[in-house]
Design a protein around this motif. Structure first.
Motif, PDB file in Angstrom:
ATOM      1  N   GLY A  75     -10.468  -3.883  -0.612  1.00 11.18           N
ATOM      2  CA  GLY A  75      -9.347  -4.663  -0.110  1.00 11.18           C
ATOM      3  C   GLY A  75      -9.772  -5.529   1.060  1.00 11.18           C
ATOM      4  N   SER A 109      -7.703  -3.648   7.832  1.00 15.47           N
ATOM      5  CA  SER A 109      -6.833  -3.123   8.884  1.00 15.47           C
ATOM      6  C   SER A 109      -7.519  -3.153  10.243  1.00 15.47           C
ATOM      7  CB  SER A 109      -6.411  -1.691   8.551  1.00 15.47           C
ATOM      8  OG  SER A 109      -5.614  -1.656   7.389  1.00 15.47           O
ATOM      9  N   ILE A 134       0.845  -1.185   0.000  1.00  9.02           N
ATOM     10  CA  ILE A 134       0.000   0.000   0.000  1.00  9.02           C
ATOM     11  C   ILE A 134       0.886   1.242   0.000  1.00  9.02           C
ATOM     12  CG2 ILE A 134      -1.793  -1.259   1.259  1.00  9.02           C
ATOM     13  CD1 ILE A 134      -1.122   0.439   3.696  1.00  9.02           C
ATOM     14  N   LEU A 165      -3.272   1.257  -3.417  1.00  5.50           N
ATOM     15  CA  LEU A 165      -2.416   0.091  -3.595  1.00  5.50           C
ATOM     16  C   LEU A 165      -1.492   0.298  -4.785  1.00  5.50           C
ATOM     17  CD1 LEU A 165      -4.975  -2.851  -3.178  1.00  5.50           C
ATOM     18  CD2 LEU A 165      -3.210  -2.188  -1.553  1.00  5.50           C
ATOM     19  N   PRO A 221      -3.400   3.870   6.007  1.00  4.58           N
ATOM     20  CA  PRO A 221      -4.345   2.745   6.047  1.00  4.58           C
ATOM     21  C   PRO A 221      -5.648   3.110   6.748  1.00  4.58           C
ATOM     22  CG  PRO A 221      -2.686   2.461   7.744  1.00  4.58           C
ATOM     23  CD  PRO A 221      -2.301   3.704   6.982  1.00  4.58           C
ATOM     24  N   ASN A 281     -10.810  -0.079   2.516  1.00  4.03           N
ATOM     25  CA  ASN A 281      -9.981  -0.894   3.407  1.00  4.03           C
ATOM     26  C   ASN A 281     -10.858  -1.633   4.406  1.00  4.03           C
ATOM     27  OD1 ASN A 281      -8.102  -1.973   5.127  1.00  4.03           O
ATOM     28  ND2 ASN A 281      -7.304  -0.022   5.862  1.00  4.03           N
ATOM     29  N   HIS A 322     -15.415   3.891   9.133  1.00  2.57           N
ATOM     30  CA  HIS A 322     -16.259   3.469   8.013  1.00  2.57           C
ATOM     31  C   HIS A 322     -17.605   4.189   8.084  1.00  2.57           C
ATOM     32  CE1 HIS A 322     -13.854  -0.507   7.742  1.00  2.57           C
ATOM     33  NE2 HIS A 322     -13.480   0.300   6.759  1.00  2.57           N
ATOM     34  N   PHE A 354      -7.758   3.484   1.000  1.00  3.96           N
ATOM     35  CA  PHE A 354      -6.313   3.559   0.812  1.00  3.96           C
ATOM     36  C   PHE A 354      -5.955   3.310  -0.646  1.00  3.96           C
ATOM     37  CE2 PHE A 354      -5.493  -1.117   2.369  1.00  3.96           C
ATOM     38  CZ  PHE A 354      -6.332  -1.576   1.376  1.00  3.96           C
ATOM     39  N   ASN A 409      -7.844  -0.990  12.379  1.00  2.00           N
ATOM     40  CA  ASN A 409      -8.002   0.410  12.778  1.00  2.00           C
ATOM     41  C   ASN A 409      -9.393   0.619  13.371  1.00  2.00           C
ATOM     42  OD1 ASN A 409      -7.469   3.158  13.022  1.00  2.00           O
ATOM     43  ND2 ASN A 409      -7.965   3.606  10.890  1.00  2.00           N
TER      44      ASN A 409
END
Length: 523
Positions: free
Chosen positions: A463, A146, A109, A119, A113, A143, A487, A117, A148
């Motif tokens: 992803g 991750s 990437i 790539l 992130p 994404n 999100h 994101f 996150n």
């Protein structure tokens, strides 16, 4: 014998007299779901692995006779009588199965992130043995992989001002252990903040999350001790247990009958051959299991721990910050006293958008680890900028920054998690885990479908992380989605719409449960 609670002393059979014999293993825990697929799915999965294995042997034969180029590392002819460095059979799976599909992993990437994101595009001209970059970038990929959870892996200039200040003040690294000249004031401030956040006496921070488990467990138990470990525990826990030299016994995942049976046998029989009492019995579990999305049955495990006078090691790498009304993990989720957990471990790599980990508990435990833990004595101290990032995120969660942003993110994560899980179930996917878990495994089963799913989702600019054997049981390959507070509902709806289409295209909707009458209503 009067063993004080929380003190790591030898455990003897005298401690088990006059203990109330409550049957905690009979309680039910209804949130975890592990739906079984139809029989044909399991049959086709085994058949798929059988076919690729047969072709693997055929390709090995073609390489041996020189009809196919061999890309793998081999012994030189002049070293054929030496002890081999490369085990041919052990690499069979890697060269014949993984190499064919490894374009789905280790994708580079080139951006933050966050929820979206970028790539770097790469292609292979030799069936994934090597890759080359095309010079192009795949922009605006959603994404879904991750960790996150609360969205603190961000580049908001206003939020990161204090981190930048600490970077200018202290530099990027300490270049020493904390026992020498690497102990900074902000390290001690973070340790006090962690203890206050979790609700325990003391804590200690480490620069690497994996090493927090693997290097501290050997300091707590050793020869003559017993570790009772959940069968789905993380590799860092398994490595730490093996390095300790303690005897290891494994119980079925989240199964209280299996755990109690092992504890009862350990107490009654003692150590093998000598039958002496175990010096210590340590139960090791995780808060949220990263491959299953299931939540530990903490109240029942605590009851068993007290009943059999064992100790409890709780790994909250995926649960701290992610569950509980105020993000304090599974102890808050189940409303149990943190003091009932002897060793509380967590990492800063997920919910806090940083790196490192912590051990928390009684002050005596933490002071013992400061001088006996390999990670504390030999590892470099945590970077000052990383330390400030953790403090910034934790203060935000606790509301000490004067805002309600932290609690908003926790509630947003919980809302996203339940929404995403409910819609996937309505579509007919088999998913694992608890309704509160932001880790959402979607079962794909067959090896061919795993590869096709990952490639098809990337075509649609989503992803995802796909996982198969040997990281999972051979019949339970899956895609693992990780929800985040960053999100938006629009992002989730886009992912759900594409999931619905890909699920129909690849025939991935294996669930036999009754579906919603209006599964497409979210669009």
């Amino acid at each position: 014998f009067g063993c004080p609670p929380g003190h790591f002393c030898a455990i003897c059979t005298m401690c088990y007299k006059n203990v109330p014999q409550t049957d905690v293993s009979s309680r039910q825990f209804s949130h975890d779901t592990f739906e079984q697929p139809p029989m044909y799915v399991a049959v086709m999965t085994y058949l798929g692995y059988g076919i690729v294995t047969l072709f693997g042997y055929l390709r090995d034969f073609l390489r041996a006779v020189g009809l196919e180029k061999c890309h793998v590392a081999q012994e030189r002819e002049e070293q054929k009588d030496f002890t081999p460095l490369y085990q041919d059979f052990e690499n069979f799976y890697t060269r014949n199965l993984y190499m064919r599909v490894r374009d789905n992993w280790n994708r580079p990437i080139c951006s933050l992130p966050g929820p979206i994101f970028d790539l770097i595009e790469r292609v292979s001209d030799d069936y994934n043995w090597t890759f080359r970059f095309t010079g192009k970038t795949i922009h605006n990929v959603i994404n879904m992989g991750s960790y996150n959870y609360l969205g603190f892996a961000e580049n908001n200039e206003d939020f990161l001002k204090t981190v930048a200040d600490k970077l200018r003040q202290y530099g990027a690294g300490v270049c020493s252990t904390r026992q020498e000249i690497g102990n900074l004031k902000i390290h001690e401030e973070l340790e006090q903040l962690v203890a206050d956040f979790i609700g325990v006496e003391s804590s200690m921070i480490f620069g690497m999350g994996f090493a927090t488990n693997s290097m501290n467990i050997p300091a707590l138990v050793g020869k003559g001790c017993l570790i009772v470990s959940d069968e789905l525990n993380h590799t860092s826990l398994i490595l730490g247990a093996r390095l300790s030299g303690a005897t290891i016994r494994v119980f079925k995942h989240n199964n209280m009958h299996s755990l109690e049976k092992l504890l009862r046998e350990a107490v009654c029989s003692g150590q093998p051959r000598t039958h002496r009492p175990w010096k210590k019995i340590l139960i090791m579990v995780e808060g949220i299991y990263s491959m299953e999305g299931s939540v530990v049955r903490l109240p029942e495990i605590i009851a068993l721990k007290k009943k059999y006078k064992a100790y409890l090691y709780l790994d909250e790498a995926h649960s701290i910050g992610a569950v509980g009304p105020s993000g304090r993990g599974v102890t808050e989720l189940f409303n149990v006293n943190p003091a009932d957990v002897d060793v509380m471990m967590g990492t800063f790599t997920k919910s806090f958008g940083a790196a490192g980990g912590y051990i928390a508990g009684r002050k005596e435990l933490v002071e013992y680890l400061r001088s006996h833990s390999h990670s504390a004595v030999y590892a470099s101290a945590m970077s000052p900028a990383i330390t400030e990032q953790v403090m910034r995120a934790m203060k935000c969660i606790m509301g000490k920054d004067g805002t309600t942003e932290g609690i908003r993110r926790i509630r947003q994560l919980a809302e996203n998690t339940r929404y995403f899980r409910a819609k996937l179930k309505d579509m007919g996917f088999i998913i694992y885990g608890d309704d509160d878990s932001p880790v959402v495994p979607v079962l794909l089963y067959m090896p061919g479908k795993v590869v096709a799913f990952a490639r098809e989702m990337l075509k649609r600019k989503i992803g995802v992380v796909v996982v198969g054997f040997p990281a999972t049981p051979i019949t339970e390959a899956r895609a693992r989605f990780c929800l985040s507070a960053s999100h938006t509902r629009e992002i989730l709806d886009e992912v759900l719409q594409q999931m619905n289409e890909v699920g129909d295209l690849l025939c991935l909707k294996f669930s036999r449960r009754k579906r919603s009458a209006f599964p497409d209503s979210v669009y």
